[in-house]
Write a protein that holds these residues in place. Structure first.
Motif, mmCIF file in Angstrom:
data_model
loop_
_atom_site.group_PDB
_atom_site.id
_atom_site.type_symbol
_atom_site.label_atom_id
_atom_site.label_comp_id
_atom_site.label_asym_id
_atom_site.label_seq_id
_atom_site.Cartn_x
_atom_site.Cartn_y
_atom_site.Cartn_z
ATOM 1 N N UNK A 405 -4.556 -11.225 13.153
ATOM 2 C CA UNK A 405 -4.278 -9.977 12.445
ATOM 3 C C UNK A 405 -5.382 -8.925 12.631
ATOM 4 N N UNK A 406 -6.647 -9.346 12.763
ATOM 5 C CA UNK A 406 -7.716 -8.361 12.947
ATOM 6 C C UNK A 406 -7.590 -7.618 14.268
ATOM 7 N N UNK A 407 -6.970 -8.255 15.265
ATOM 8 C CA UNK A 407 -6.715 -7.543 16.522
ATOM 9 C C UNK A 407 -5.743 -6.396 16.285
ATOM 10 N N UNK A 408 -4.802 -6.597 15.372
ATOM 11 C CA UNK A 408 -3.802 -5.570 15.088
ATOM 12 C C UNK A 408 -4.379 -4.411 14.276
ATOM 13 N N UNK A 409 -5.165 -4.730 13.249
ATOM 14 C CA UNK A 409 -5.578 -3.683 12.304
ATOM 15 C C UNK A 409 -7.049 -3.325 12.376
ATOM 16 N N UNK A 410 -7.868 -4.123 13.062
ATOM 17 C CA UNK A 410 -9.291 -3.816 13.178
ATOM 18 C C UNK A 410 -10.076 -4.238 11.952
ATOM 19 N N UNK A 411 -11.396 -4.343 12.115
ATOM 20 C CA UNK A 411 -12.253 -4.831 11.043
ATOM 21 C C UNK A 411 -12.329 -3.874 9.862
ATOM 22 N N UNK A 412 -12.182 -2.565 10.107
ATOM 23 C CA UNK A 412 -12.263 -1.598 9.008
ATOM 24 C C UNK A 412 -11.169 -1.830 7.965
ATOM 25 N N UNK A 413 -10.012 -2.290 8.423
ATOM 26 C CA UNK A 413 -8.900 -2.510 7.509
ATOM 27 C C UNK A 413 -8.794 -3.952 7.037
ATOM 28 N N UNK A 414 -9.762 -4.788 7.412
ATOM 29 C CA UNK A 414 -9.700 -6.212 7.073
ATOM 30 C C UNK A 414 -9.603 -6.424 5.563
ATOM 31 N N UNK A 415 -10.338 -5.640 4.777
ATOM 32 C CA UNK A 415 -10.350 -5.826 3.329
ATOM 33 C C UNK A 415 -8.997 -5.514 2.692
ATOM 34 N N UNK A 416 -8.102 -4.886 3.432
ATOM 35 C CA UNK A 416 -6.782 -4.555 2.909
ATOM 36 C C UNK A 416 -5.747 -5.642 3.188
ATOM 37 N N UNK A 417 -6.123 -6.671 3.963
ATOM 38 C CA UNK A 417 -5.155 -7.681 4.393
ATOM 39 C C UNK A 417 -5.053 -8.802 3.359
ATOM 40 N N UNK A 418 -3.885 -8.933 2.732
ATOM 41 C CA UNK A 418 -3.606 -9.947 1.714
ATOM 42 C C UNK A 418 -4.707 -10.050 0.657
ATOM 43 N N UNK A 419 -4.945 -8.980 -0.086
ATOM 44 C CA UNK A 419 -5.987 -8.998 -1.124
ATOM 45 C C UNK A 419 -5.485 -9.601 -2.441
ATOM 46 N N UNK A 420 -5.222 -10.898 -2.416
ATOM 47 C CA UNK A 420 -4.607 -11.563 -3.563
ATOM 48 C C UNK A 420 -5.456 -11.491 -4.830
ATOM 49 N N UNK A 421 -6.743 -11.813 -4.691
ATOM 50 C CA UNK A 421 -7.607 -11.837 -5.869
ATOM 51 C C UNK A 421 -7.748 -10.446 -6.471
ATOM 52 N N UNK A 422 -7.877 -9.435 -5.630
ATOM 53 C CA UNK A 422 -7.996 -8.066 -6.126
ATOM 54 C C UNK A 422 -6.761 -7.675 -6.927
ATOM 55 N N UNK A 423 -5.585 -8.095 -6.454
ATOM 56 C CA UNK A 423 -4.345 -7.796 -7.170
ATOM 57 C C UNK A 423 -4.320 -8.489 -8.527
ATOM 58 N N UNK A 424 -4.722 -9.762 -8.564
ATOM 59 C CA UNK A 424 -4.733 -10.494 -9.828
ATOM 60 C C UNK A 424 -5.700 -9.869 -10.827
ATOM 61 N N UNK A 425 -6.843 -9.429 -10.347
ATOM 62 C CA UNK A 425 -7.839 -8.827 -11.235
ATOM 63 C C UNK A 425 -7.310 -7.555 -11.891
ATOM 64 N N UNK A 426 -6.357 -6.892 -11.245
ATOM 65 C CA UNK A 426 -5.760 -5.685 -11.803
ATOM 66 C C UNK A 426 -4.529 -5.993 -12.654
ATOM 67 N N UNK A 427 -4.295 -7.279 -12.898
ATOM 68 C CA UNK A 427 -3.188 -7.665 -13.768
ATOM 69 C C UNK A 427 -1.833 -7.687 -13.091
ATOM 70 N N UNK A 428 -1.803 -7.626 -11.764
ATOM 71 C CA UNK A 428 -0.537 -7.662 -11.031
ATOM 72 C C UNK A 428 -0.050 -9.112 -10.954
#
Length: 534
Positions: A405-428
């Motif tokens: 996946x990093x080949x597709x989106x690059x390292x700059x966008x890596x933090x946006x790929x499947x951010x499960x914990x971040x979503x849970x922390x926001x109550x999602x």
């Protein structure tokens, strides 16, 4: 009342995971959990009621897994076709097809699961590759993402794709169709194949898929993209008492067409649901209609997911499968009819479009409108989702399968790929799933992926996002209660609390007592739906 009342005693029963609560025994009456507590008390009650007593012999019991997003008919089909998962070269693919075709009695030769990123030839397969193996029958081999396929020349001719001008048809430097088809062109080929199927074929596929899911510990499924033939088959199986699993169906809102109107040229099924007054949750304990599923973009693997900026490894941003105006019309109609909407969004540009549409609705959280996959999810989008009360149906195993996946989106966008914990922390609320047959229906593969994020496979994404790994409690909670919540079933399913449906599994080891590397090797010893073993 023996058989209608059962006491399961002398076990380690996980009643829920958040909070984590255990008990020794549970009493099941008429398909529901009547009481949870000590073995002594449960056994005493069962004896007084004339019930059956089952000794668990210290085995571990968990609530049944709820796969919130999968394709039950496609799973059944995949069990009846050549398996191409893990194929490492085009030559190996050809050999598997050749071996399968020799004994195949079907009109079409079907296969599923290849990924060109694994091929040593470093190219896509072509119709000419397949023609070497099979010329007299149509061949269709779907990519692992189910957003692309390779067809032989016979299949291309039968589907009318050799002369069709469509962006979904890959061409070589001479402008000739290579046999690789994506998105709407792939849908046309699938429709041609489906014309050869009967209602009995669909019933067999669904029954096969249901039994296989149960054998893996899945007791309820969110069956998405259900078309007319499959909903008819589901209805008949349910009426005949042959639907062993609980199904919550999300229908395809209309026939897909390649036209200036996009893939949703009409909305026949949506209009029928409105006329019949069907709302989210219509149906019985086994089969319910929840709403509709919309395919808004493609996949990262086929580079058809719609990104806000171009792919890092290609000069394209992908594209949507539906216009903003059409999406808004369908979602508004479904919302006003009391139907839950589930919209597929892999790319972040698609996510923006969906959130714009959802933000124009009133009380989005009431119907729990869903977004499926949410593969590329920016921080600002997480905030919007949280405020809206939208829920997410996600597939953690994509992290391992899409190791590139990093080949597709690059390292700059890596933090946006499947951010499960971040979503849970926001109550999602997250509901875990497999998108089977795209990923294995085995829940332990999914739990393993959610907890490890490809650490042991040295998936490059892990180094950039180790903080997005879920704890085991979080993963199991999302796979049971979380999935029940996004299906609107948390009062009936997802835990083994008193009053809920008695859906549970017996496993060979306690997941909280094994190394995380061993999670994927846990085995299901028994699956119970309404207290009945299947």
């Amino acid at each position: 009342m023996k058989g209608l009342i059962r006491a399961f005693v002398n076990g380690k029963i996980y009643v829920s995971f958040n909070p984590k609560r255990t008990a020794e025994a549970l009493l099941v009456a008429f398909g529901r959990v009547l009481y949870v507590g000590s073995s002594e008390k449960v056994e005493k009650i069962a004896q007084e009621l004339g019930g059956e007593i089952i000794d668990l012999q210290s085995k571990v019991v968990l609530p049944g897994f709820i796969d919130s997003h999968m394709h039950l008919d496609e799973l059944g089909m995949s069990l009846n076709m050549v398996d191409l998962r893990g194929v490492r070269s085009i030559e190996e693919l050809k050999e598997r097809v050749k071996g399968y075709a020799i004994n195949a009695s079907t009109t079409w030769i079907l296969g599923h699961g290849w990924d060109q990123e694994l091929f040593e030839e470093k190219r896509w397969p072509t119709r000419w590759d397949l023609d070497e193996m099979v010329r007299d029958k149509p061949v269709m081999l779907s990519r692992v993402c189910l957003h692309a396929a390779v067809l032989n020349t016979k299949a291309m001719e039968m589907a009318g794709l050799l002369d069709l001008d469509s962006p979904g048809i890959m061409r070589n430097e001479e402008g000739e169709p290579t046999g690789v088809v994506k998105e709407e062109a792939f849908e046309l080929a699938r429709e041609k194949f489906k014309e050869t199927l009967t209602l009995e074929d669909y019933k067999r596929f669904i029954e096969d898929g249901a039994k296989f899911a149960l054998s893996n510990g899945v007791t309820t499924v969110g069956f998405v993209s259900v078309e007319e033939s499959s909903i008819n088959a589901l209805g008949e199986l349910n009426a005949e008492g042959r639907l062993p699993i609980r199904v919550r169906a999300y229908l395809d809102p209309g026939r897909r067409e390649v036209s200036e109107r996009g893939m949703y040229g009409n909305t026949d099924i949506l209009q029928a649901l409105k006329k019949l007054g069907i709302r989210r949750g219509s149906g019985g304990e086994k089969l319910k209609l929840n709403g509709i599923k919309i395919l808004a973009d493609g996949s990262l693997g086929a580079r058809t997911a719609w990104l806000s900026k171009p792919y890092s490894d290609a000069q394209t941003e992908g594209y949507p499968n539906i216009s903003r105006e059409t999406l808004e019309t369908i979602v508004k109609e479904a919302h006003e009819a009391g139907l839950q909407v589930a919209v597929h969004a892999i790319g972040d540009a698609t996510m923006d479009m969906i959130l714009d549409v959802y933000e124009h609705l009133e009380n989005v959280e009431k119907l729990r409108h869903r977004i499926e996959h949410a593969s590329i999810l920016r921080e600002d989008q997480i905030e919007r989702i949280s405020k809206l009360g939208v829920v997410l149906g996600v597939q953690p195993h994509f992290i391992i399968t899409d190791w590139w996946v990093l080949e597709r989106v690059g390292e700059e966008r890596a933090k946006w790929v499947y951010p499960f914990k971040s979503a849970l922390k926001k109550g999602i609320v997250l509901g875990l799933s497999t998108d089977s047959p795209i990923e294995s229906i085995n829940p332990w593969e999914t739990v393993y992926a959610a907890v490890t994020r490809g650490k042991y496979e040295e998936v490059p994404l892990y180094k950039h996002t180790p903080n997005e790994a879920l704890t085991l409690e979080e993963a199991l909670h999302a796979y049971t209660h979380g999935s029940a919540y996004i299906l609107g079933e948390e009062s009936e399913l997802g835990t083994l609390e008193e009053g809920k449906l008695a859906d549970f599994i017996v496993v060979d080891r306690d997941p909280f007592e094994v190394e995380e590397k061993e999670l994927r090797s846990i085995r299901v010893l028994g699956t119970y739906v309404g207290g009945e073993e299947f």
